[in-house]
Write an enzyme that holds these catalytic residues in place. Structure first.
Site, PDB file in Angstrom:
ATOM      1  N   LYS A 247     -21.360  -8.363 -39.858  1.00 14.82           N
ATOM      2  CA  LYS A 247     -19.999  -8.679 -40.313  1.00 14.82           C
ATOM      3  C   LYS A 247     -19.329  -7.376 -40.699  1.00 14.82           C
ATOM      4  O   LYS A 247     -19.992  -6.418 -41.111  1.00 14.82           O
ATOM      5  CB  LYS A 247     -20.039  -9.605 -41.541  1.00 14.82           C
ATOM      6  CG  LYS A 247     -18.768 -10.388 -41.764  1.00 14.82           C
ATOM      7  CD  LYS A 247     -18.710 -11.554 -40.809  1.00 14.82           C
ATOM      8  CE  LYS A 247     -17.642 -12.559 -41.134  1.00 14.82           C
ATOM      9  NZ  LYS A 247     -17.885 -13.809 -40.398  1.00 14.82           N
TER      10      LYS A 247
ATOM     11  N   SER B 271     -17.643 -17.011 -28.348  1.00 12.93           N
ATOM     12  CA  SER B 271     -17.747 -15.543 -28.257  1.00 12.93           C
ATOM     13  C   SER B 271     -18.873 -15.176 -27.294  1.00 12.93           C
ATOM     14  O   SER B 271     -18.738 -14.285 -26.455  1.00 12.93           O
ATOM     15  CB  SER B 271     -18.046 -14.937 -29.629  1.00 12.93           C
ATOM     16  OG  SER B 271     -16.869 -14.800 -30.384  1.00 12.93           O
TER      17      SER B 271
ATOM     18  N   THR C 166     -13.574 -22.515 -32.882  1.00 19.18           N
ATOM     19  CA  THR C 166     -14.228 -22.850 -34.156  1.00 19.18           C
ATOM     20  C   THR C 166     -13.755 -24.225 -34.629  1.00 19.18           C
ATOM     21  O   THR C 166     -14.557 -25.068 -35.047  1.00 19.18           O
ATOM     22  CB  THR C 166     -13.953 -21.775 -35.224  1.00 19.18           C
ATOM     23  OG1 THR C 166     -14.192 -20.494 -34.649  1.00 19.18           O
ATOM     24  CG2 THR C 166     -14.855 -21.953 -36.424  1.00 19.18           C
TER      25      THR C 166
ATOM     26  N   ASN D 211      -6.654 -19.868 -38.248  1.00 21.67           N
ATOM     27  CA  ASN D 211      -7.294 -20.043 -36.941  1.00 21.67           C
ATOM     28  C   ASN D 211      -8.198 -21.278 -36.946  1.00 21.67           C
ATOM     29  O   ASN D 211      -8.114 -22.133 -36.062  1.00 21.67           O
ATOM     30  CB  ASN D 211      -8.099 -18.779 -36.591  1.00 21.67           C
ATOM     31  CG  ASN D 211      -8.851 -18.944 -35.291  1.00 21.67           C
ATOM     32  OD1 ASN D 211      -9.885 -19.600 -35.242  1.00 21.67           O
ATOM     33  ND2 ASN D 211      -8.324 -18.382 -34.224  1.00 21.67           N
TER      34      ASN D 211
ATOM     35  N   LYS E   7     -23.928  -9.383 -34.137  1.00 23.39           N
ATOM     36  CA  LYS E   7     -22.714 -10.127 -33.767  1.00 23.39           C
ATOM     37  C   LYS E   7     -22.048 -10.681 -35.008  1.00 23.39           C
ATOM     38  O   LYS E   7     -22.720 -11.276 -35.863  1.00 23.39           O
ATOM     39  CB  LYS E   7     -23.104 -11.310 -32.844  1.00 23.39           C
ATOM     40  CG  LYS E   7     -21.914 -12.067 -32.297  1.00 23.39           C
ATOM     41  CD  LYS E   7     -21.285 -11.347 -31.128  1.00 23.39           C
ATOM     42  CE  LYS E   7     -19.974 -11.963 -30.683  1.00 23.39           C
ATOM     43  NZ  LYS E   7     -18.820 -11.430 -31.461  1.00 23.39           N
TER      44      LYS E   7
ATOM     45  N   LYS F 287     -26.927 -18.355 -38.041  1.00 22.06           N
ATOM     46  CA  LYS F 287     -26.037 -19.168 -37.195  1.00 22.06           C
ATOM     47  C   LYS F 287     -26.369 -18.966 -35.713  1.00 22.06           C
ATOM     48  O   LYS F 287     -26.524 -19.929 -34.960  1.00 22.06           O
ATOM     49  CB  LYS F 287     -24.580 -18.750 -37.473  1.00 22.06           C
ATOM     50  CG  LYS F 287     -23.530 -19.694 -36.937  1.00 22.06           C
ATOM     51  CD  LYS F 287     -22.110 -19.139 -37.134  1.00 22.06           C
ATOM     52  CE  LYS F 287     -21.752 -18.899 -38.584  1.00 22.06           C
ATOM     53  NZ  LYS F 287     -20.344 -18.465 -38.760  1.00 22.06           N
TER      54      LYS F 287
HETATM   55  N1  NAP Z   1     -12.039 -17.086 -36.867  1.00 20.07           N
HETATM   56  C1  NAP Z   1     -13.223 -17.516 -36.473  1.00 20.07           C
HETATM   57  O1  NAP Z   1     -13.556 -17.455 -35.290  1.00 20.07           O
HETATM   58  C2  NAP Z   1     -14.190 -18.108 -37.462  1.00 20.07           C
HETATM   59  C3  NAP Z   1     -15.387 -18.641 -36.968  1.00 20.07           C
HETATM   60  C4  NAP Z   1     -16.289 -19.219 -37.863  1.00 20.07           C
HETATM   61  C5  NAP Z   1     -16.004 -19.265 -39.212  1.00 20.07           C
HETATM   62  N2  NAP Z   1     -14.836 -18.717 -39.668  1.00 20.07           N
HETATM   63  C6  NAP Z   1     -14.604 -18.810 -41.097  1.00 20.07           C
HETATM   64  O2  NAP Z   1     -13.523 -19.724 -41.335  1.00 20.07           O
HETATM   65  C7  NAP Z   1     -12.799 -19.354 -42.517  1.00 20.07           C
HETATM   66  C8  NAP Z   1     -11.327 -19.177 -42.170  1.00 20.07           C
HETATM   67  O3  NAP Z   1     -11.200 -18.194 -41.148  1.00 20.07           O
HETATM   68  P1  NAP Z   1      -9.908 -18.098 -40.211  1.00 20.07           P
HETATM   69  O4  NAP Z   1     -10.308 -17.293 -39.041  1.00 20.07           O
HETATM   70  O5  NAP Z   1      -9.297 -19.439 -40.034  1.00 20.07           O
HETATM   71  O6  NAP Z   1      -8.957 -17.196 -41.112  1.00 20.07           O
HETATM   72  P2  NAP Z   1      -7.363 -17.113 -41.038  1.00 20.07           P
HETATM   73  O7  NAP Z   1      -6.904 -17.407 -39.657  1.00 20.07           O
HETATM   74  O8  NAP Z   1      -7.023 -15.826 -41.653  1.00 20.07           O
HETATM   75  O9  NAP Z   1      -6.891 -18.330 -41.958  1.00 20.07           O
HETATM   76  C9  NAP Z   1      -7.292 -18.474 -43.293  1.00 20.07           C
HETATM   77  C10 NAP Z   1      -6.497 -19.621 -43.872  1.00 20.07           C
HETATM   78  O10 NAP Z   1      -6.954 -19.882 -45.194  1.00 20.07           O
HETATM   79  C11 NAP Z   1      -5.819 -19.861 -46.074  1.00 20.07           C
HETATM   80  N3  NAP Z   1      -6.207 -19.489 -47.421  1.00 20.07           N
HETATM   81  C12 NAP Z   1      -6.520 -18.265 -47.917  1.00 20.07           C
HETATM   82  N4  NAP Z   1      -6.844 -18.371 -49.208  1.00 20.07           N
HETATM   83  C13 NAP Z   1      -6.723 -19.670 -49.543  1.00 20.07           C
HETATM   84  C14 NAP Z   1      -6.919 -20.411 -50.724  1.00 20.07           C
HETATM   85  N5  NAP Z   1      -7.316 -19.825 -51.862  1.00 20.07           N
HETATM   86  N6  NAP Z   1      -6.700 -21.735 -50.694  1.00 20.07           N
HETATM   87  C15 NAP Z   1      -6.308 -22.333 -49.551  1.00 20.07           C
HETATM   88  N7  NAP Z   1      -6.117 -21.690 -48.409  1.00 20.07           N
HETATM   89  C16 NAP Z   1      -6.319 -20.379 -48.398  1.00 20.07           C
HETATM   90  C17 NAP Z   1      -4.895 -18.865 -45.440  1.00 20.07           C
HETATM   91  O11 NAP Z   1      -3.595 -18.977 -45.984  1.00 20.07           O
HETATM   92  P3  NAP Z   1      -2.617 -17.676 -46.074  1.00 20.07           P
HETATM   93  O12 NAP Z   1      -2.111 -17.516 -44.675  1.00 20.07           O
HETATM   94  O13 NAP Z   1      -1.622 -18.078 -47.076  1.00 20.07           O
HETATM   95  O14 NAP Z   1      -3.505 -16.544 -46.535  1.00 20.07           O
HETATM   96  C18 NAP Z   1      -5.004 -19.321 -43.994  1.00 20.07           C
HETATM   97  O15 NAP Z   1      -4.261 -20.491 -43.778  1.00 20.07           O
HETATM   98  C19 NAP Z   1     -13.509 -18.092 -43.030  1.00 20.07           C
HETATM   99  O16 NAP Z   1     -14.501 -18.471 -43.942  1.00 20.07           O
HETATM  100  C20 NAP Z   1     -14.176 -17.504 -41.771  1.00 20.07           C
HETATM  101  O17 NAP Z   1     -15.276 -16.682 -42.076  1.00 20.07           O
HETATM  102  C21 NAP Z   1     -13.931 -18.146 -38.829  1.00 20.07           C
HETATM  103  N1  GLU Z   2     -16.139 -14.750 -37.671  1.00 16.37           N
HETATM  104  C1  GLU Z   2     -16.704 -15.854 -36.961  1.00 16.37           C
HETATM  105  C2  GLU Z   2     -16.926 -15.586 -35.488  1.00 16.37           C
HETATM  106  C3  GLU Z   2     -17.977 -14.544 -35.177  1.00 16.37           C
HETATM  107  C4  GLU Z   2     -18.065 -14.152 -33.715  1.00 16.37           C
HETATM  108  O1  GLU Z   2     -17.452 -14.786 -32.881  1.00 16.37           O
HETATM  109  O2  GLU Z   2     -18.767 -13.191 -33.491  1.00 16.37           O
HETATM  110  C5  GLU Z   2     -17.883 -16.465 -37.685  1.00 16.37           C
HETATM  111  O3  GLU Z   2     -18.018 -16.341 -38.865  1.00 16.37           O
HETATM  112  O4  GLU Z   2     -18.688 -17.173 -37.110  1.00 16.37           O
END
Ligand code: NAP
Ligand code: GLU
Length: 429
Positions: A118, A362, A202, A233, A82, A106
């Site tokens: 991933k 998820s 998240t 996001n 996952k 996690k």
């Molecule tokens: N999506 C999920 O469900 C999820 C769950 C758990 C963890 N995460 C983690 O959370 C983090 C963000 O994911 P996300 O889903 O929110 O991605 P996202 O929707 O693509 O958003 C990323 C954000 O970070 C900004 N960014 C990129 N580079 C940057 C920098 N150098 N300095 C400051 N801001 C910057 C982007 O700006 P721009 O638009 O200008 O690029 C955007 O605002 C990642 O590490 C991901 O693995 C995500």
């Molecule tokens: N990309 C997210 C979500 C993973 C998922 O929902 O499977 C994370 O780093 O946790």
């Protein structure tokens, strides 16, 4: 010391800090604390399967480009692989491998029956049209058709992807196998079996973990000063929910830079502004423009890095002024910086706990789909909150029992559960 898994060393990661080496170091520390045997450590250090595919795509201008797509399956000891799918120019196989390993710990920490994986493609999605992104996503999915599936490996969104890409993946997989398979991905639109609450999940999880940590310090979210790096996001949802809970969001940023307001940003107004300006926050009135570097070092109660890895490093850690660092991103604090923060008594809420709300919902989406029974948002949020709060308290208890910082406590729980399952299943060669 474990032998390093043989992964191609393409593409240097930011500041040349290898995320996979860091992930292995945290694993080793947990293994030492748990007194795991060398064989178990060797197995857990290596991804079970690493897939790299070529994605040829005809661009709108007629040119052909061939992209590299990865999917790393770290462990399926506790259940199907996952993890998210990342579209970002800095994607490398080593980064994807590190993120896959984090997913294993996690899911185990949260007690959900998944392994870790991933995926990623090294592209800047902003440089491609919607039509090109659809072609890229569909070809990537087709190339992985034998490696993914609702009982095998279940992708989800990550940086640069969203419900839209998950819908394309679900459709491509379904067309290939001949019938609709909503469970092949999570984080998809509600119209095709997505879960209510997934989009904010998240960020909601981050808010819950920060709230619990503050409660242990005798504080509430009311008036707490928060700084958030990233407004996508995760960062955007965390900002909105913390704002609603009474926190003062002093600053947020995107890749183009940040915004600061001493009395707190009006987050609903900022979200509306970003929606009208193709996700850009640049030029938002009633705020001062600041750089991402300045943002990280602002005085605040809670710093939430919610963008990418390796943002708090040896270079800037001495300037970090927050009392709590909540890792909404995966791996935003380097190993060395983490040591410094922990040494200074800063509460570091580790990624595998703080950002687990996404994968928890998820899982709830997958459960709803498998049972053909869909819940209202209130129930989804309630079930997620229960799992998050439970995991938080388990980490605190483990930290107190073992006298270790929260990250090592979280790792010992996650790694320990996987090691136990490995031993119970008898997977030694
Ligand atoms: N999506 C999920 O469900 C999820 C769950 C758990 C963890 N995460 C983690 O959370 C983090 C963000 O994911 P996300 O889903 O929110 O991605 P996202 O929707 O693509 O958003 C990323 C954000 O970070 C900004 N960014 C990129 N580079 C940057 C920098 N150098 N300095 C400051 N801001 C910057 C982007 O700006 P721009 O638009 O200008 O690029 C955007 O605002 C990642 O590490 C991901 O693995 C995500
Ligand atoms: N990309 C997210 C979500 C993973 C998922 O929902 O499977 C994370 O780093 O946790």
């Amino acid at each position: 010391m474990v032998s390093m898994p043989t992964l191609p060393l393409e593409g240097a990661s930011p500041a040349h800090i290898c995320p996979f080496d860091q992930a292995c170091s945290y694993l080793e520390a947990a293994a030492k604390e748990l007194r795991l045997d060398q064989g178990t450590l060797e197995i857990l250090s290596h991804p079970r399967k690493v897939v790299t595919v070529s994605i040829p795509v005809r661009l709108d201008n007629g040119d052909i480009r061939v992209l590299a797509g990865h999917r790393v399956q770290h462990s399926d000891i506790l259940g199907p692989y996952k993890g998210g799918t990342r579209y970002h120019p800095a994607v490398t196989l080593r980064e994807v491998s590190a993120l896959a390993m984090l997913m294993t710990w996690k899911c185990a920490l949260l007690g959900i029956p998944y392994g870790g994986a991933k995926g990623g493609i090294a592209i800047n999605p902003q440089h491609y049209s919607v039509g090109e992104l659809e072609k890229i996503t569909r070809r990537y999915t087709s190339e992985l058709i034998k490696d993914i599936g609702p009982a095998v490996d279940i992708p989800a969104p990550d940086v640069g992807t969203s419900a839209r890409e998950m819908a394309w993946m679900m459709d491509t997989y379904s067309v290939n196998v001949g019938h609709a398979v909503p469970g092949v991905v999570t984080g998809k639109p509600i119209s095709i079996g997505g879960s209510r609450g997934r989009e904010m999940a998240t960020g909601r999880g981050v808010m819950i973990i920060v709230r619990e940590a503050l409660a242990d310090m005798g504080r509430t979210l009311e008036g707490v000063k928060v700084v958030i790096q990233g407004f996508g996001n995760v960062g955007g949802a965390a900002a909105e929910l913390l704002y609603q809970a009474g926190a003062k969001i002093l600053a947020v940023s995107t890749g183009a830079g940040g915004l600061f307001a001493a009395d707190g940003l009006d987050i609903p107004a900022l979200k509306a502004y970003a929606a009208e300006n193709h996700r850009s926050i640049v030029g938002f009135p009633q705020a001062v423009a600041i750089s991402n570097a300045e943002l990280l070092t602002l005085p605040c109660d809670v710093l939430i890095p919610a963008a990418l890895e390796n943002q708090i490093t040896e270079e800037n850690v001495d300037q970090i002024q927050a009392q709590i660092v909540a890792e909404a991103a995966n791996g935003p604090v380097t190993l060395e910086a983490n040591r410094v923060l922990e040494g200074r008594g800063v509460t570091v809420l580790p990624d595998i706990l703080a950002n687990a709300g996404g994968v928890v919902v998820s899982y709830l989406e997958w459960v709803q789909g498998l049972s053909y029974l869909f819940w209202d948002e209130e129930r989804v949020n309630r079930e997620m909150e229960h799992l998050m709060v439970q995991a938080y308290h388990q980490v605190i208890k483990q930290s107190q029992m073992r006298q270790v910082p929260l990250r090592l406590a979280a790792y010992t729980l996650g790694v320990g559960r996987v090691a136990q399952a490995l031993s119970d299943r008898g997977l030694y060669p």
